[in-house]
Design an enzyme around this catalytic site. Structure first.
Site, PDB file in Angstrom:
ATOM      1  N   GLU A 265       0.890  -1.168   0.000  1.00  0.00           N
ATOM      2  CA  GLU A 265       0.000   0.000   0.000  1.00  0.00           C
ATOM      3  C   GLU A 265       0.923   1.212   0.000  1.00  0.00           C
ATOM      4  OE1 GLU A 265      -3.087   1.045  -0.576  1.00  0.00           O
ATOM      5  OE2 GLU A 265      -3.548  -0.735   0.626  1.00  0.00           O
ATOM      6  N   CYS A 299      -1.941   9.128   1.994  1.00  0.00           N
ATOM      7  CA  CYS A 299      -1.559   8.570   0.698  1.00  0.00           C
ATOM      8  C   CYS A 299      -2.637   8.912  -0.320  1.00  0.00           C
ATOM      9  CB  CYS A 299      -1.293   7.083   0.794  1.00  0.00           C
ATOM     10  SG  CYS A 299      -2.617   6.174   1.518  1.00  0.00           S
TER      11      CYS A 299
HETATM   12  C1  UN1 Z   1      -3.404   6.424   4.092  1.00  0.00           C
HETATM   13  O1  UN1 Z   1      -3.202   7.621   3.891  1.00  0.00           O
HETATM   14  O2  UN1 Z   1      -2.435   5.636   4.241  1.00  0.00           O
HETATM   15  O3  UN1 Z   1      -8.961   7.163   2.310  1.00  0.00           O
HETATM   16  C2  UN1 Z   1      -4.734   5.843   4.277  1.00  0.00           C
HETATM   17  C3  UN1 Z   1      -8.463   7.798   3.247  1.00  0.00           C
HETATM   18  C4  UN1 Z   1      -8.330   7.089   4.565  1.00  0.00           C
HETATM   19  C5  UN1 Z   1      -7.150   6.205   4.554  1.00  0.00           C
HETATM   20  C6  UN1 Z   1      -5.866   6.809   4.089  1.00  0.00           C
HETATM   21  N1  UN1 Z   1      -9.504   6.299   4.802  1.00  0.00           N
HETATM   22  O4  UN1 Z   1      -8.092   8.954   3.140  1.00  0.00           O
END
Ligand code: UN1
Length: 512
Positions: A265, A299
């Site tokens: 991820e 992310c």
């Molecule tokens: C991340 O930034 O690693 O979709 C996860 C989102 C959150 C998860 C982000 N539910 O922004």
């Protein structure tokens, strides 16, 4: 202690010196030195955590192996019952844990609470899932034969998580892994280890209460070297890693070289296409939260806006005016919109990106900069910035984990989709439009190449019910909802002959 941090730390069971390495609620003293966790909010030392060494790691792994032997025998719905109690414990501790996440990581308190909510939600999801680990049955080509498949647990799941979601990412993996019958060894980010310890205590206590083996839930502390112990360890059939593409390549290669599985991820470079048919209030709101929420350290953060030429100037000026109203400051103070970056290294990367985009020909729309003075003593507070840029700029092709937004112009929807896809990463994407043709083109086979593609929603804030992850350099893994659980199990195909002859498949004759 204006925000009651010390009381929250106490209620969560955290001390100023913590051993860190643990199986269930039992600590292992590795005799190693400690890392210090400083809050980017005020620069204060929150606590110290001892590093895991090879010997302590071996102890954890031995306990994990023992734990797996019995945990896999517990019926899945009973495993779900335990995960349900973990979810309830998280409900009780939501305010304290949310506050710790906010204080240790720097996201706003509201987002800290949201992160704990994601943990509660995935526990609920996993409880239901514990009665739905379905396999298929199929028709055999041979008479008197039956075929079916079943899903068995894999064993020890290694979890490597990042600082930006210091606790939720663990829960997406652990809650599913546990109902699947696996045991977990978690290395939280060395930049937010206390949030990890707090979760370890919450879950460990529930396993302990049910007299379950301690090795079902373990924690190790350290940087990429400690993560490397797991990547190279063939006792760990699956390593689930969240973080940078650089880290993911190291983990993926190490796990791949022993033919293990990895669930990666990694970075995103997420764009919102704003078409001439967008509801402009929604587009601005979506872009704003996507770009500056979590100070641009998700992310899924919005990094690029691909804007139709007819509405480009309008979007640009409305965003600039929205940015001028942002209040930056202590994330625990609910009047502030934007908190600090995680540390000074992150600030330097932010500054380097700004320098680079200017050098490559980007034009400033909203100026960035590091904040100093009252309330900004930690040196981690920066101003969200906006630049007009081109998609091919090297810096635009790169994920900078900071609130820097790049604006670009398009004239046809095909061109917009090509720009959206024209980066190495493939996590999240969105289109703002009220036009059905544009929306469907974006979602079509020739549309977005990302793992997440939204219409009239920003790029961040995915719900736990869907499979979460992305393509290309994002790593291809899917965690959380839908059928992501299958990654945590092994599939076994069973053919049973209940006739009194032994016909061969494919009609092969073999008589003597
Ligand atoms: C991340 O930034 O690693 O979709 C996860 C989102 C959150 C998860 C982000 N539910 O922004």
């Amino acid at each position: 202690d204006q925000f009651g941090i010390q009381e929250s730390l106490k209620r969560l069971g955290l001390k100023s010196e913590n051993l860190g390495t643990s199986t269930g609620i039992n600590w292992i003293d590795s005799g190693e030195s400690s890392i210090s966790s400083f809050s980017p909010a005020d620069g204060a030392l929150i606590g110290k955590v001892q590093l895991t060494n090879q010997q302590a790691y071996e102890e954890v792994m031995t306990k994990a192996q023992v734990g797996f032997e019995s945990w896999r025998q517990v019926p899945a719905p009973q495993r779900g019952e335990i995960v349900r109690e973990i979810g309830n414990a998280l409900r009780e501790k939501k305010a304290d844990l949310g506050k710790l996440v906010s204080y240790e990581m720097g996201k706003s308190y509201q987002e800290g609470l949201g992160e704990v909510q994601e943990m509660i939600d995935i526990c609920d999801f996993a409880v239901g899932l514990s009665r739905q680990l379905y396999g298929l049955t199929m028709h055999s080509e041979r008479p008197g034969h039956r075929m079916y498949e079943q899903w068995h647990p894999l064993g020890i799941i290694g979890i490597i998580s990042a600082f930006n979601f210091p606790v939720a990412v663990w829960s997406w993996n652990a809650a599913l892994a546990w109902v699947c019958g696996d045991v977990c060894v978690w290395k939280p980010s060395e930049k937010a280890p206390l949030s990890g310890i707090a979760c370890q205590l919450i879950a460990g206590e529930i396993f302990e209460k049910h007299s379950m083996p301690e090795g079902i839930c373990s924690l190790i502390i350290g940087d990429y070297k400690v993560g490397g112990l797991m990547s190279h360890d063939s006792r760990i059939p699956l390593v689930s890693a969240t973080g940078s593409t650089r880290m993911g390549k190291l983990v993926g290669q190490a796990v791949g070289s022993r033919l293990g599985r990895s669930l990666l991820e990694l970075g995103g470079n997420n764009a919102i296409i704003i078409t001439a048919n967008a509801d402009m209030d929604m587009a601005i709101r979506g872009a704003l939260f996507g770009a500056v929420g979590t100070a641009g350290q998700r992310c899924t953060s919005t990094r690029r806006l691909i804007i139709h030429e007819n509405v480009y100037e309008e979007v640009k000026s409305r965003l600039a005016s929205a940015y001028s109203k942002l209040v930056i400051g202590n994330p625990l103070d609910e009047k502030n919109h934007v908190g600090p970056l995680i540390d000074k290294d992150a600030v330097n990367m932010y500054l380097a990106a700004i320098e680079k985009v200017e050098k490559e020909g980007g034009k400033v729309v909203v100026n960035g900069g590091v904040l100093t003075g009252d309330g900004f003593e930690s040196g981690c507070y920066v101003k969200p910035a906006i630049y007009e840029a081109e998609n091919h700029f090297e810096i635009v092709q790169h994920e900078t984990f900071a609130p820097i937004l790049y604006l670009m112009k398009y004239s046809s929807i095909e061109e917009a989709i090509a720009m959206q896809n024209g980066v190495p990463q493939g996590l999240s994407s969105a289109i703002m439009t009220t036009n059905m043709r544009e929306a469907e083109a974006f979602l079509s086979v020739a549309g977005s190449d990302c793992g997440i593609a939204n219409v009239n929603i920003g790029t961040s804030g995915a719900e736990i019910g869907g499979a979460f992850g992305g393509e290309k350099e994002t790593g291809g893994g899917r965690e959380s909802g839908s059928d992501a659980w299958k990654a945590y199990m092994r599939r076994q195909t069973n053919t049973i002959n209940y006739s009194s002859t032994l016909p061969l498949a494919q009609g092969i004759k073999f008589d003597i």
